[in-house]
Design a protein around this motif. Structure first.
Motif, PDB file in Angstrom:
ATOM      1  N   GLU A 171      10.987  -3.929  13.207  1.00 50.90           N
ATOM      2  CA  GLU A 171      10.297  -3.013  12.297  1.00 50.90           C
ATOM      3  C   GLU A 171      11.007  -3.409  10.949  1.00 50.90           C
ATOM      4  O   GLU A 171      12.186  -3.303  10.874  1.00 50.90           O
TER       5      GLU A 171
ATOM      6  N   GLN B 227      10.838  -1.676   7.134  1.00 52.86           N
ATOM      7  CA  GLN B 227      10.211  -0.582   6.014  1.00 52.86           C
ATOM      8  C   GLN B 227      10.208  -1.072   4.731  1.00 52.86           C
ATOM      9  O   GLN B 227      11.276  -1.612   4.271  1.00 52.86           O
TER      10      GLN B 227
ATOM     11  N   GLU C 152       7.986  -1.019   0.562  1.00 51.19           N
ATOM     12  CA  GLU C 152       7.625  -0.028  -0.240  1.00 51.19           C
ATOM     13  C   GLU C 152       6.506  -0.711  -1.277  1.00 51.19           C
ATOM     14  O   GLU C 152       6.781  -1.726  -1.480  1.00 51.19           O
TER      15      GLU C 152
ATOM     16  N   GLU D  21       0.734   0.658   8.407  1.00 44.51           N
ATOM     17  CA  GLU D  21       1.408  -0.127   9.457  1.00 44.51           C
ATOM     18  C   GLU D  21       0.968  -1.382   9.829  1.00 44.51           C
ATOM     19  O   GLU D  21      -0.573  -1.313  10.095  1.00 44.51           O
TER      20      GLU D  21
ATOM     21  N   VAL E  67       6.210  -1.223   8.216  1.00 40.67           N
ATOM     22  CA  VAL E  67       5.620   0.141   7.700  1.00 40.67           C
ATOM     23  C   VAL E  67       5.810   0.052   6.241  1.00 40.67           C
ATOM     24  O   VAL E  67       6.960   0.223   5.752  1.00 40.67           O
TER      25      VAL E  67
ATOM     26  N   LYS F 274       5.368   2.203   2.803  1.00 36.53           N
ATOM     27  CA  LYS F 274       5.198   3.448   2.247  1.00 36.53           C
ATOM     28  C   LYS F 274       5.060   3.215   0.899  1.00 36.53           C
ATOM     29  O   LYS F 274       5.199   2.403   0.051  1.00 36.53           O
TER      30      LYS F 274
END
Length: 140
Positions: A49, A51, A53, A120, A138, A140
Motif C-alpha cells: 500500500e 499513500q 496525494e 484507490e 490510496v 488523497k
C-alpha cells in the motif's frame, strides 16, 4: 443597511475563498521517491500500500528480480495521473499514456507521475494478483 453589509461581506468572503491554488516552481524538483520490489520466487511485493496525494510529484522505482517474465499493470492509476516520464537504464521516454510495464529480465523502471484524481487504485501482476503480487495506491 445591515442586510446590505452582510451581503457585501458574504460576496467578498466568497471571492477571496474561491481563488484557485496555483503550483509554484518545478514539481519534479521536489519528487517523493517510492520503491516497489517484486519477488517472483516468494510471490511478494515489498510494499502493498502506498499513500500519495493529488498534485504532488512522485517517482516510483519498480524493480523486478528477473526470476520470471512478468508484466506489472496499474491502468486506473496511470489513467488518473499525469505521467512525466518512464526511465529504464538512464533512457527516458515521455509516454502519452501508460497501461503497464514488462520485465523480461532483472531491472528497474522509474516512473515519474503526479496523481490527479483521488481514489484507490490497484497495481498488480496479471495472473498472480490473488497469489500475492498485488498492491494499491490510496490517492488523497
Amino acid at each position: 443597511m445591515n442586510k446590505m453589509i452582510v451581503a457585501a461581506s458574504a460576496l467578498v468572503l466568497a471571492a477571496v475563498t474561491s481563488v484557485p491554488a496555483l503550483a509554484e516552481g518545478n514539481l519534479a524538483s521536489r519528487a517523493t521517491e517510492l520503491e516497489l520490489n517484486i519477488n517472483t520466487v516468494d510471490l511478494a511485493f515489498s510494499q502493498t500500500e502506498f499513500q500519495v496525494e493529488t498534485g504532488k510529484y512522485y517517482i516510483l522505482h519498480i524493480t523486478g528480480d528477473g526470476e520470471e517474465e512478468i508484466q506489472v499493470v496499474a491502468p486506473e492509476l496511470w489513467r488518473n495521473s499525469w505521467i512525466n516520464q518512464v526511465v529504464v537504464n538512464d533512457l527516458e521516454t515521455t509516454p502519452y499514456g501508460l497501461y503497464g510495464i514488462e520485465f523480461d529480465d532483472e531491472g528497474t523502471f522509474s516512473i515519474g507521475f503526479v496523481p490527479i484524481r483521488p481514489g484507490e487504485y490497484d497495481i498488480y501482476v496479471p495472473g498472480y494478483e490473488t497469489r500475492g503480487l498485488r498492491g494499491k495506491f490510496v490517492v488523497k
